[in-house]
Design a protein around this motif. Structure first.
Motif, PDB file in Angstrom:
ATOM      1  N   ALA A 235     -40.020  10.184  -7.585  1.00 19.36           N
ATOM      2  CA  ALA A 235     -40.632   9.794  -6.312  1.00 19.36           C
ATOM      3  C   ALA A 235     -41.725   8.785  -6.612  1.00 19.36           C
ATOM      4  CB  ALA A 235     -41.211  11.009  -5.579  1.00 19.36           C
ATOM      5  N   ILE A 236     -41.712   7.665  -5.906  1.00 18.73           N
ATOM      6  CA  ILE A 236     -42.633   6.564  -6.179  1.00 18.73           C
ATOM      7  C   ILE A 236     -44.090   7.018  -6.045  1.00 18.73           C
ATOM      8  CG2 ILE A 236     -42.751   5.649  -3.815  1.00 18.73           C
ATOM      9  CD1 ILE A 236     -42.166   3.452  -6.893  1.00 18.73           C
ATOM     10  N   HIS A 237     -44.922   6.592  -6.981  1.00 24.90           N
ATOM     11  CA  HIS A 237     -46.344   6.939  -7.014  1.00 24.90           C
ATOM     12  C   HIS A 237     -46.592   8.424  -7.256  1.00 24.90           C
ATOM     13  CE1 HIS A 237     -47.459   3.016  -5.041  1.00 24.90           C
ATOM     14  NE2 HIS A 237     -48.484   3.170  -5.864  1.00 24.90           N
ATOM     15  N   PHE A 238     -45.532   9.193  -7.622  1.00 17.63           N
ATOM     16  CA  PHE A 238     -45.708  10.642  -7.605  1.00 17.63           C
ATOM     17  C   PHE A 238     -45.166  11.324  -8.853  1.00 17.63           C
ATOM     18  CE2 PHE A 238     -44.558  14.878  -5.556  1.00 17.63           C
ATOM     19  CZ  PHE A 238     -45.870  15.323  -5.498  1.00 17.63           C
ATOM     20  N   GLN A 239     -43.856  11.222  -9.094  1.00 16.16           N
ATOM     21  CA  GLN A 239     -43.282  11.905 -10.256  1.00 16.16           C
ATOM     22  C   GLN A 239     -42.129  11.077 -10.830  1.00 16.16           C
ATOM     23  OE1 GLN A 239     -42.432  15.639  -8.411  1.00 16.16           O
ATOM     24  NE2 GLN A 239     -40.403  15.040  -7.689  1.00 16.16           N
ATOM     25  N   LYS A 240     -42.023  11.108 -12.159  1.00 21.19           N
ATOM     26  CA  LYS A 240     -41.040  10.302 -12.885  1.00 21.19           C
ATOM     27  C   LYS A 240     -41.174   8.821 -12.537  1.00 21.19           C
ATOM     28  CE  LYS A 240     -37.594  13.950 -13.597  1.00 21.19           C
ATOM     29  NZ  LYS A 240     -36.160  14.320 -13.496  1.00 21.19           N
ATOM     30  N   ASP A 241     -42.394   8.398 -12.273  1.00 18.07           N
ATOM     31  CA  ASP A 241     -42.679   6.992 -11.985  1.00 18.07           C
ATOM     32  C   ASP A 241     -43.145   6.350 -13.284  1.00 18.07           C
ATOM     33  OD1 ASP A 241     -43.948   4.534 -11.257  1.00 18.07           O
ATOM     34  OD2 ASP A 241     -44.175   5.258  -9.205  1.00 18.07           O
ATOM     35  N   LEU A 242     -42.286   5.527 -13.863  1.00 22.79           N
ATOM     36  CA  LEU A 242     -42.525   4.944 -15.181  1.00 22.79           C
ATOM     37  C   LEU A 242     -43.822   4.154 -15.236  1.00 22.79           C
ATOM     38  CD1 LEU A 242     -41.283   4.498 -18.006  1.00 22.79           C
ATOM     39  CD2 LEU A 242     -40.046   2.538 -17.073  1.00 22.79           C
ATOM     40  N   VAL A 243     -44.172   3.492 -14.156  1.00 27.49           N
ATOM     41  CA  VAL A 243     -45.382   2.670 -14.118  1.00 27.49           C
ATOM     42  C   VAL A 243     -46.610   3.513 -13.777  1.00 27.49           C
ATOM     43  CG1 VAL A 243     -46.550   0.773 -12.919  1.00 27.49           C
ATOM     44  CG2 VAL A 243     -44.132   0.556 -13.548  1.00 27.49           C
ATOM     45  N   VAL A 244     -46.571   4.169 -12.624  1.00 25.97           N
ATOM     46  CA  VAL A 244     -47.773   4.835 -12.101  1.00 25.97           C
ATOM     47  C   VAL A 244     -48.150   6.059 -12.922  1.00 25.97           C
ATOM     48  CG1 VAL A 244     -48.759   5.996 -10.090  1.00 25.97           C
ATOM     49  CG2 VAL A 244     -47.380   3.933  -9.788  1.00 25.97           C
ATOM     50  N   ASN A 245     -47.188   6.899 -13.274  1.00 24.50           N
ATOM     51  CA  ASN A 245     -47.520   8.116 -14.009  1.00 24.50           C
ATOM     52  C   ASN A 245     -48.083   7.836 -15.397  1.00 24.50           C
ATOM     53  OD1 ASN A 245     -44.722   9.985 -12.613  1.00 24.50           O
ATOM     54  ND2 ASN A 245     -46.817   9.849 -11.892  1.00 24.50           N
ATOM     55  N   ASN A 246     -47.790   6.651 -15.934  1.00 23.77           N
ATOM     56  CA  ASN A 246     -48.318   6.281 -17.252  1.00 23.77           C
ATOM     57  C   ASN A 246     -49.516   5.337 -17.167  1.00 23.77           C
ATOM     58  OD1 ASN A 246     -46.424   7.774 -18.838  1.00 23.77           O
ATOM     59  ND2 ASN A 246     -44.864   6.258 -18.335  1.00 23.77           N
TER      60      ASN A 246
ATOM     61  N   HIS B  48     -27.971   2.585  -8.449  1.00 32.86           N
ATOM     62  CA  HIS B  48     -28.026   1.352  -9.237  1.00 32.86           C
ATOM     63  C   HIS B  48     -28.585   1.680 -10.617  1.00 32.86           C
ATOM     64  CE1 HIS B  48     -26.954  -1.568  -6.132  1.00 32.86           C
ATOM     65  NE2 HIS B  48     -27.731  -0.906  -5.301  1.00 32.86           N
ATOM     66  N   PHE B  49     -27.926   1.187 -11.660  1.00 36.12           N
ATOM     67  CA  PHE B  49     -28.388   1.352 -13.046  1.00 36.12           C
ATOM     68  C   PHE B  49     -28.594   2.820 -13.405  1.00 36.12           C
ATOM     69  CE2 PHE B  49     -30.410  -2.579 -11.270  1.00 36.12           C
ATOM     70  CZ  PHE B  49     -29.541  -3.493 -11.840  1.00 36.12           C
ATOM     71  N   GLY B  50     -27.802   3.693 -12.783  1.00 34.35           N
ATOM     72  CA  GLY B  50     -27.940   5.119 -13.053  1.00 34.35           C
ATOM     73  C   GLY B  50     -29.124   5.759 -12.353  1.00 34.35           C
ATOM     74  N   LEU B  51     -29.789   5.024 -11.472  1.00 35.41           N
ATOM     75  CA  LEU B  51     -30.960   5.522 -10.750  1.00 35.41           C
ATOM     76  C   LEU B  51     -30.581   5.870  -9.313  1.00 35.41           C
ATOM     77  CD1 LEU B  51     -33.502   2.829 -11.996  1.00 35.41           C
ATOM     78  CD2 LEU B  51     -33.133   5.122 -12.944  1.00 35.41           C
ATOM     79  N   LYS B  52     -31.310   6.805  -8.713  1.00 39.06           N
ATOM     80  CA  LYS B  52     -31.032   7.316  -7.373  1.00 39.06           C
ATOM     81  C   LYS B  52     -31.980   6.674  -6.353  1.00 39.06           C
ATOM     82  CE  LYS B  52     -28.105  10.447  -8.947  1.00 39.06           C
ATOM     83  NZ  LYS B  52     -26.663  10.397  -8.630  1.00 39.06           N
ATOM     84  N   LEU B  53     -31.426   6.339  -5.175  1.00 37.23           N
ATOM     85  CA  LEU B  53     -32.276   5.848  -4.092  1.00 37.23           C
ATOM     86  C   LEU B  53     -33.217   6.954  -3.647  1.00 37.23           C
ATOM     87  CD1 LEU B  53     -33.058   3.706  -1.963  1.00 37.23           C
ATOM     88  CD2 LEU B  53     -31.240   4.636  -0.509  1.00 37.23           C
ATOM     89  N   THR B  54     -34.518   6.662  -3.648  1.00 35.42           N
ATOM     90  CA  THR B  54     -35.506   7.646  -3.201  1.00 35.42           C
ATOM     91  C   THR B  54     -35.810   7.484  -1.716  1.00 35.42           C
ATOM     92  OG1 THR B  54     -37.388   6.226  -3.806  1.00 35.42           O
ATOM     93  CG2 THR B  54     -36.549   7.754  -5.478  1.00 35.42           C
TER      94      THR B  54
ATOM     95  N   ASP C  88     -33.320  10.759 -11.366  1.00 37.12           N
ATOM     96  CA  ASP C  88     -33.065  11.904 -10.497  1.00 37.12           C
ATOM     97  C   ASP C  88     -34.309  12.788 -10.420  1.00 37.12           C
ATOM     98  OD1 ASP C  88     -31.616  13.586  -8.844  1.00 37.12           O
ATOM     99  OD2 ASP C  88     -30.712  14.692 -10.505  1.00 37.12           O
ATOM    100  N   GLY C  89     -34.762  13.071  -9.192  1.00 40.87           N
ATOM    101  CA  GLY C  89     -35.977  13.853  -9.002  1.00 40.87           C
ATOM    102  C   GLY C  89     -37.238  13.019  -8.956  1.00 40.87           C
TER     103      GLY C  89
ATOM    104  N   SER D 171     -36.120  13.345  -3.566  1.00 42.39           N
ATOM    105  CA  SER D 171     -37.304  14.184  -3.780  1.00 42.39           C
ATOM    106  C   SER D 171     -38.510  13.465  -3.187  1.00 42.39           C
ATOM    107  CB  SER D 171     -37.524  14.430  -5.277  1.00 42.39           C
ATOM    108  OG  SER D 171     -36.406  15.079  -5.849  1.00 42.39           O
ATOM    109  N   PRO D 172     -38.897  13.779  -1.950  1.00 37.24           N
ATOM    110  CA  PRO D 172     -39.964  13.026  -1.277  1.00 37.24           C
ATOM    111  C   PRO D 172     -41.311  13.182  -1.960  1.00 37.24           C
ATOM    112  CG  PRO D 172     -38.640  14.261   0.302  1.00 37.24           C
ATOM    113  CD  PRO D 172     -38.268  14.763  -1.063  1.00 37.24           C
ATOM    114  N   ASN D 173     -42.134  12.132  -1.850  1.00 38.65           N
ATOM    115  CA  ASN D 173     -43.546  12.253  -2.223  1.00 38.65           C
ATOM    116  C   ASN D 173     -44.315  12.705  -0.981  1.00 38.65           C
ATOM    117  OD1 ASN D 173     -44.209   9.994  -0.618  1.00 38.65           O
ATOM    118  ND2 ASN D 173     -44.084   8.568  -2.330  1.00 38.65           N
ATOM    119  N   PRO D 174     -45.649  12.860  -1.038  1.00 36.68           N
ATOM    120  CA  PRO D 174     -46.377  13.414   0.106  1.00 36.68           C
ATOM    121  C   PRO D 174     -46.409  12.541   1.361  1.00 36.68           C
ATOM    122  CG  PRO D 174     -47.608  13.737  -1.925  1.00 36.68           C
ATOM    123  CD  PRO D 174     -46.481  12.827  -2.258  1.00 36.68           C
ATOM    124  N   THR D 175     -46.022  11.269   1.281  1.00 41.86           N
ATOM    125  CA  THR D 175     -46.097  10.394   2.447  1.00 41.86           C
ATOM    126  C   THR D 175     -45.013  10.731   3.469  1.00 41.86           C
ATOM    127  OG1 THR D 175     -46.942   8.570   1.105  1.00 41.86           O
ATOM    128  CG2 THR D 175     -46.008   7.998   3.231  1.00 41.86           C
TER     129      THR D 175
END
Length: 343
Positions: A198-209, A35-41, A195-196, A69-73
């Motif tokens: 992972a929520i709360h982990f990497q390339k997370d627009l909200v959390v990483n910033n 969706h919107f050029g984004l990948k299902l994680t 692409d690549g 690309s899984p996060n640690p959970t």
């Protein structure tokens, strides 16, 4: 009307969200499309149930999408029975579980199904979900299920390089946990990211910033049969959305939301929190005295996850079962554009 003090780069909308309801179905829950050029994680079933003594059991399982690309959970199981004071990770009960990285998945009629792999080490698990019902079984540990609450919810946050499309649905569940009758609410969320990501982990627009100040999903079913449910976020720049539903079938969506949180002295956890939507409707967080998820802070996810209850200010209805699993963190701040700091 929004007034911009600075002008962002092309493709950057200064954290403005799009929010709305979405119709839940097993077919859509099983759909792996972009969706919107984004990948299902992944799908993220999580929530809290309570037993007759008031003990809380909170758990989450990562149902990772193929090629993500899984996060640690993988699987986290917590309860207040560990120390009687907080929601703590129960390592003893996690140890025998199947730690499935990429699950078996199939569509049965209009019910999406996910499970541990045949022959995989550890106790098996099975999760099913549709536009009507949800079930979750962890062999020998929990067996819960129940109907969909209202409609699904969705929000989209574009960014210059990263973005997030986030979908959620809530279910009113009951059953057995550790051999005890329990009831509560389970959220089944899905996240699409760059692409690549992972929520709360990497390339997370909200959390990483470190952009969000308050972020919660909640539902309360009251003793008179009425209910409220929703999801919302308040953050820096223009970050913020709210979607609320109730037993009348009313669905309200807005990006006009402000909020403030006061953290406990010497703690990352909220002592009080309030939000105001559309400049007039005020909601407040009632922290559960045992609702702090102590083992996440400085681990993963790093933010202070916390249980309690959200209600409209002045609402006196008596709750029967509920879930309000969300997060604040003094490192991210206390209100929009009021940045935080370490302890």
């Amino acid at each position: 009307m929004r007034i911009f003090q600075t002008v962002p780069q092309r493709g950057d909308f200064a954290y403005q969200c799009l929010v709305g309801p979405q119709k839940v179905s097993g077919a859509k829950l099983a759909d792996l499309r972009d969706h919107f050029g984004l990948k299902l994680t992944k799908h993220m079933p999580f929530g809290s149930v309570r037993d007759e003594e008031g003990h809380i059991y909170s758990f989450v399982r990562a149902v990772n999408a193929p090629g993500s690309s899984p996060n640690p959970t993988k699987f986290i199981y917590q309860s207040t029975r560990i120390d009687e004071r907080h929601i703590r990770v129960d390592k003893e009960r996690i140890l025998p579980r199947a730690m499935t990285m990429f699950p078996k998945r199939w569509l049965e009629g209009d019910t999406a199904c996910w499970s541990s792999l045949d022959g995989e080490p550890g106790e098996p698990w099975l999760i099913t979900a549709s536009g009507e019902r949800f079930s979750w079984k962890e062999e020998g540990l929990l067996d819960i299920g129940g109907p969909l609450i209202g409609n699904g919810m969705q929000w989209y946050l574009p960014g210059e390089d990263w973005g997030t499309f986030y979908v959620s649905q809530l279910y009113d569940v009951s059953g057995i946990c550790e051999g005890r009758p329990v009831k509560g609410v389970i959220a089944l969320d899905q996240a699409w990211m760059a692409d690549g990501g992972a929520i709360h982990f990497q390339k997370d627009l909200v959390v990483n910033n470190k952009m969000h100040v308050i972020w919660w999903s909640f539902a309360t079913i009251y003793k008179d049969g009425t209910w409220d449910a929703g999801s919302f976020m308040v953050g820096h720049e223009n970050l913020g959305y709210a979607i609320f539903q109730n037993h009348k079938g009313e669905i309200y969506c807005t990006t006009d939301i402000e909020g403030e949180v006061r953290h406990k002295e010497g703690s990352y956890f909220a002592e009080t929190a309030r939000i105001v939507v559309d400049g007039r409707e005020e909601w407040e967080f009632l922290p559960d005295p045992k609702g702090e998820m102590m083992d996440f802070v400085c681990g993963f996810p790093i933010t202070a996850q916390q249980e309690g209850r959200w209600r409209r200010v002045g609402d006196t209805r008596e709750p029967d079962r509920w879930m309000a699993w969300g997060e604040s963190d003094r490192r991210n701040g206390s209100a929009r554009n009021v940045r935080g700091s370490e302890l």
